[in-house]
Design a protein around this motif. Structure first.
Motif, PDB file in Angstrom:
ATOM      1  N   ALA A   1       0.823  -1.212   0.000  1.00 27.26           N
ATOM      2  CA  ALA A   1       0.000   0.000   0.000  1.00 27.26           C
ATOM      3  C   ALA A   1       0.852   1.255   0.000  1.00 27.26           C
ATOM      4  CB  ALA A   1      -0.925  -0.012   1.215  1.00 27.26           C
ATOM      5  N   MET A   2       2.034   1.171   0.608  1.00 26.21           N
ATOM      6  CA  MET A   2       2.966   2.310   0.601  1.00 26.21           C
ATOM      7  C   MET A   2       3.593   2.507  -0.779  1.00 26.21           C
ATOM      8  SD  MET A   2       4.966   1.812   4.226  1.00 26.21           S
ATOM      9  CE  MET A   2       4.135   2.121   5.809  1.00 26.21           C
ATOM     10  N   ASN A   3       3.517   1.484  -1.626  1.00 29.63           N
ATOM     11  CA  ASN A   3       4.057   1.550  -2.990  1.00 29.63           C
ATOM     12  C   ASN A   3       2.915   1.371  -3.996  1.00 29.63           C
ATOM     13  OD1 ASN A   3       7.285   1.410  -2.841  1.00 29.63           O
ATOM     14  ND2 ASN A   3       6.448   0.184  -1.163  1.00 29.63           N
ATOM     15  N   SER A   4       1.860   2.167  -3.813  1.00 27.84           N
ATOM     16  CA  SER A   4       0.653   1.985  -4.618  1.00 27.84           C
ATOM     17  C   SER A   4       0.827   2.412  -6.074  1.00 27.84           C
ATOM     18  CB  SER A   4      -0.531   2.733  -3.990  1.00 27.84           C
ATOM     19  OG  SER A   4      -0.229   4.091  -3.796  1.00 27.84           O
ATOM     20  N   ASP A   5       1.958   3.025  -6.414  1.00 33.45           N
ATOM     21  CA  ASP A   5       2.243   3.281  -7.829  1.00 33.45           C
ATOM     22  C   ASP A   5       2.531   1.986  -8.566  1.00 33.45           C
ATOM     23  OD1 ASP A   5       4.577   3.114  -6.213  1.00 33.45           O
ATOM     24  OD2 ASP A   5       5.790   3.975  -7.817  1.00 33.45           O
ATOM     25  N   ILE A   6       2.988   0.959  -7.831  1.00 35.85           N
ATOM     26  CA  ILE A   6       3.252  -0.368  -8.410  1.00 35.85           C
ATOM     27  C   ILE A   6       2.085  -1.307  -8.123  1.00 35.85           C
ATOM     28  CG2 ILE A   6       4.822  -2.343  -8.427  1.00 35.85           C
ATOM     29  CD1 ILE A   6       6.127   0.213  -9.437  1.00 35.85           C
TER      30      ILE A   6
ATOM     31  N   VAL B   1      -7.135  -4.116   6.107  1.00 37.22           N
ATOM     32  CA  VAL B   1      -7.631  -2.976   5.317  1.00 37.22           C
ATOM     33  C   VAL B   1      -7.936  -1.790   6.226  1.00 37.22           C
ATOM     34  CG1 VAL B   1      -9.497  -2.155   3.833  1.00 37.22           C
ATOM     35  CG2 VAL B   1      -8.508  -4.430   3.453  1.00 37.22           C
ATOM     36  N   LYS B   2      -8.569  -2.059   7.356  1.00 31.96           N
ATOM     37  CA  LYS B   2      -8.889  -0.990   8.312  1.00 31.96           C
ATOM     38  C   LYS B   2      -7.613  -0.309   8.803  1.00 31.96           C
ATOM     39  CE  LYS B   2     -11.120  -0.122  12.784  1.00 31.96           C
ATOM     40  NZ  LYS B   2     -11.746  -0.734  13.981  1.00 31.96           N
ATOM     41  N   TYR B   3      -6.592  -1.111   9.118  1.00 24.88           N
ATOM     42  CA  TYR B   3      -5.312  -0.551   9.585  1.00 24.88           C
ATOM     43  C   TYR B   3      -4.698   0.350   8.520  1.00 24.88           C
ATOM     44  CZ  TYR B   3      -0.466  -0.350  11.212  1.00 24.88           C
ATOM     45  OH  TYR B   3       0.783   0.096  11.616  1.00 24.88           O
ATOM     46  N   ILE B   4      -4.711  -0.111   7.272  1.00 24.95           N
ATOM     47  CA  ILE B   4      -4.122   0.679   6.183  1.00 24.95           C
ATOM     48  C   ILE B   4      -4.903   1.976   5.970  1.00 24.95           C
ATOM     49  CG2 ILE B   4      -3.720   0.729   3.681  1.00 24.95           C
ATOM     50  CD1 ILE B   4      -3.020  -2.280   3.924  1.00 24.95           C
TER      51      ILE B   4
ATOM     52  N   GLU C   1      -6.479   3.659   8.112  1.00 24.54           N
ATOM     53  CA  GLU C   1      -6.173   4.597   9.202  1.00 24.54           C
ATOM     54  C   GLU C   1      -4.725   5.083   9.128  1.00 24.54           C
ATOM     55  OE1 GLU C   1      -7.095   2.313  12.660  1.00 24.54           O
ATOM     56  OE2 GLU C   1      -9.286   2.518  12.412  1.00 24.54           O
ATOM     57  N   LYS C   2      -3.820   4.181   8.782  1.00 25.24           N
ATOM     58  CA  LYS C   2      -2.389   4.505   8.766  1.00 25.24           C
ATOM     59  C   LYS C   2      -2.007   5.309   7.526  1.00 25.24           C
ATOM     60  CE  LYS C   2       1.966   3.499  10.225  1.00 25.24           C
ATOM     61  NZ  LYS C   2       2.514   3.703  11.579  1.00 25.24           N
ATOM     62  N   LEU C   3      -2.630   4.980   6.397  1.00 24.36           N
ATOM     63  CA  LEU C   3      -2.268   5.588   5.105  1.00 24.36           C
ATOM     64  C   LEU C   3      -3.515   6.158   4.434  1.00 24.36           C
ATOM     65  CD1 LEU C   3      -0.041   2.620   3.846  1.00 24.36           C
ATOM     66  CD2 LEU C   3       0.802   4.733   4.871  1.00 24.36           C
ATOM     67  N   PRO C   4      -4.044   7.247   4.948  1.00 27.03           N
ATOM     68  CA  PRO C   4      -5.309   7.783   4.407  1.00 27.03           C
ATOM     69  C   PRO C   4      -5.211   8.205   2.946  1.00 27.03           C
ATOM     70  CG  PRO C   4      -4.285   9.336   5.932  1.00 27.03           C
ATOM     71  CD  PRO C   4      -3.528   8.057   6.075  1.00 27.03           C
ATOM     72  N   ASN C   5      -4.001   8.456   2.462  1.00 23.15           N
ATOM     73  CA  ASN C   5      -3.826   8.884   1.065  1.00 23.15           C
ATOM     74  C   ASN C   5      -3.437   7.736   0.135  1.00 23.15           C
ATOM     75  OD1 ASN C   5      -4.357  11.639   1.698  1.00 23.15           O
ATOM     76  ND2 ASN C   5      -2.264  11.852   2.472  1.00 23.15           N
ATOM     77  N   CYS C   6      -3.518   6.510   0.628  1.00 20.99           N
ATOM     78  CA  CYS C   6      -3.174   5.346  -0.196  1.00 20.99           C
ATOM     79  C   CYS C   6      -4.103   5.262  -1.401  1.00 20.99           C
ATOM     80  CB  CYS C   6      -3.271   4.072   0.645  1.00 20.99           C
ATOM     81  SG  CYS C   6      -3.081   2.557  -0.313  1.00 20.99           S
ATOM     82  N   LYS C   7      -3.519   5.099  -2.576  1.00 21.07           N
ATOM     83  CA  LYS C   7      -4.306   5.060  -3.808  1.00 21.07           C
ATOM     84  C   LYS C   7      -4.630   3.641  -4.262  1.00 21.07           C
ATOM     85  CE  LYS C   7      -2.518   9.492  -5.474  1.00 21.07           C
ATOM     86  NZ  LYS C   7      -1.735  10.191  -6.529  1.00 21.07           N
ATOM     87  N   ALA C   8      -4.063   2.654  -3.598  1.00 24.44           N
ATOM     88  CA  ALA C   8      -4.336   1.269  -3.989  1.00 24.44           C
ATOM     89  C   ALA C   8      -5.783   0.907  -3.678  1.00 24.44           C
ATOM     90  CB  ALA C   8      -3.391   0.326  -3.259  1.00 24.44           C
TER      91      ALA C   8
END
Length: 415
Positions: A22-27, A45-48, A50-57
């Protein structure tokens, strides 16, 4: 490449790998998480979120029994992933590979197949799939964790850049962390205890030599940690490395264990709780009308009462140190080389919510999938990680949280 990945498994390693994806959602543009317990997938999914609100995956979850090929085929046929990342149990490697072949999916795992009814592991079962994956034009990447995984890539990197001939290889794995539990395993207790209670095995002068469990041990000094008693174990990466690097005269694997851990392990074995065969006992009936005879596997019961490895991270202190100590020839002269990573448990927890042992396995699994999606590691067949170019993987280790260090021509402490 559409960046669509299916991850099977929802334990500590899977959590780390998925968070890093999720931190590498460009890939990793689409990630589906599947497990027998869908709630565990939903929690990731819930953790992500909350942790990465701007995740594009795009994240989604599904329920699947990885022992059931037909369920796996239905999931893969519907989702159509580019690669299936198997972070389930080693028992399930072959069913997942069967489903991948049936559905035209590429494959990656972190540990080789192990039959449920025998505490034994080797690559032969998965290597038997080579021709089928080649004919299907599919790629299967085996053993892409840390050990096996990064340690094999370290060896490939050493062979490419620092040696004309690798002669002696010692893989060393130290966990100097403290989880403040009387007894706990750092990954699935059932798999962990099965593996370390097996007889030891190492390779020397063209043959394998078997030892009694924990028979051979010695103190080794680990960077930033100091001396720790280290025990020779049977570990799967030796099997492929001595084939792919035939100049190796001796290859061994060492792991540290504290005395308290070994004492508990000895008790577990002596009282029969490490057994993997079924035993019969009388249990109260659910309706309270008496007792009935039921069958359980003692080690599976023990797993149910031991601390969950996923829940060790918050109070885990200290660090791991894993690497390769190599001796061989360069330009006709003998040299030594030590390449390693140290990973702090608290750093891993702060980033992914999991402890360092899960982190050191989950991050390489993500990088391996990244190598495939980028088209860097992609050739039909079944391959161990050292068969690919190590350089781009080594570069990603430095940027994804597992930086490595080199020491040349110092005492390796291993004759």
């Amino acid at each position: 490449m559409n960046g669509r990945v299916l991850v099977i498994g929802a334990g500590g390693v899977a959590t780390v790998a998925i968070v890093k994806m999720a931190m590498n959602s460009d890939i990793f543009k689409e990630i589906k998480i599947a497990s027998r317990t869908k709630a565990k997938c939903d929690n990731i999914v819930k953790y992500i979120n909350e942790k990465l609100p701007n995740c594009k995956a795009v994240l989604s979850t599904a329920k699947v029994d990885a022992d059931d090929v037909e369920q796996l085929k239905a999931l893969m046929s519907d989702y159509k992933p580019e690669i299936v990342v198997n972070l389930a149990l080693p028992y399930q490697d072959l069913t997942i590979m069967d489903a991948c072949l049936a559905c035209g999916c590429n494959y990656l795992d972190t540990a080789n197949y192990e039959p449920k009814d025998e505490a034994h592991f080797e690559y032969s079962w998965q290597w038997a799939y080579r021709e089928r994956f080649e004919k299907a034009g599919l790629c299967a990447i085996l053993g892409c964790g840390f050990d096996p995984g990064v340690t094999s890539i370290y060896t490939a990197y050493a062979a490419k850049h620092h040696f004309d001939e690798i002669q002696y290889l010692d893989i060393v794995d130290c966990n100097a962390g403290n989880h403040h539990k009387a007894f706990a395993t750092n990954f699935n207790p059932e798999i962990n205890i099965r593996e370390i209670t097996q007889k030891g095995l190492y390779y020397e002068n063209g043959k394998y030599i078997e030892t009694e469990p924990m028979e051979i041990h010695k103190p080794l000094t680990y960077p930033n940690i100091g001396p720790r008693e280290s025990y020779l174990l049977h570990h799967e990466e030796i099997e492929s490395l001595v084939i792919n690097y035939p100049t190796i005269k001796r290859a061994r694997f060492w792991m540290t264990f504290g005395q308290q851990y070994l004492t508990y392990l000895d008790v577990i074995q002596n009282i029969g709780m490490s057994r993997i065969d079924e035993v019969e006992y009388e249990a109260p009936k659910a309706d309270g009308t008496g007792v009935e005879k039921v069958k359980i596997v003692p080690l599976q019961f023990l797993k149910a009462v031991l601390p969950n490895p996923q829940e060790l991270g918050e109070n885990y202190e200290g660090e791991t140190s894993i690497g390769c100590r190599i001796r061989g020839l360069k330009d006709g002269k003998e040299q030594t080389y030590y390449v390693y990573n140290n990973c702090k448990h608290q750093d891993a927890y702060q980033e992914t919510g999991m402890q360092g042992v899960s982190y050191t396995t989950g991050v390489p699994a993500m990088i391996g999938a990244m190598m495939f999606l980028k088209g860097i590691w992609s050739k039909p067949g079944v391959h161990n990680v050292e068969e690919f170019d190590p350089d781009p993987f080594m570069e990603q280790l430095n940027t994804q949280g597992l930086p490595w260090h080199e020491i040349f021509n110092e005492d390796l402490e291993l004759d």
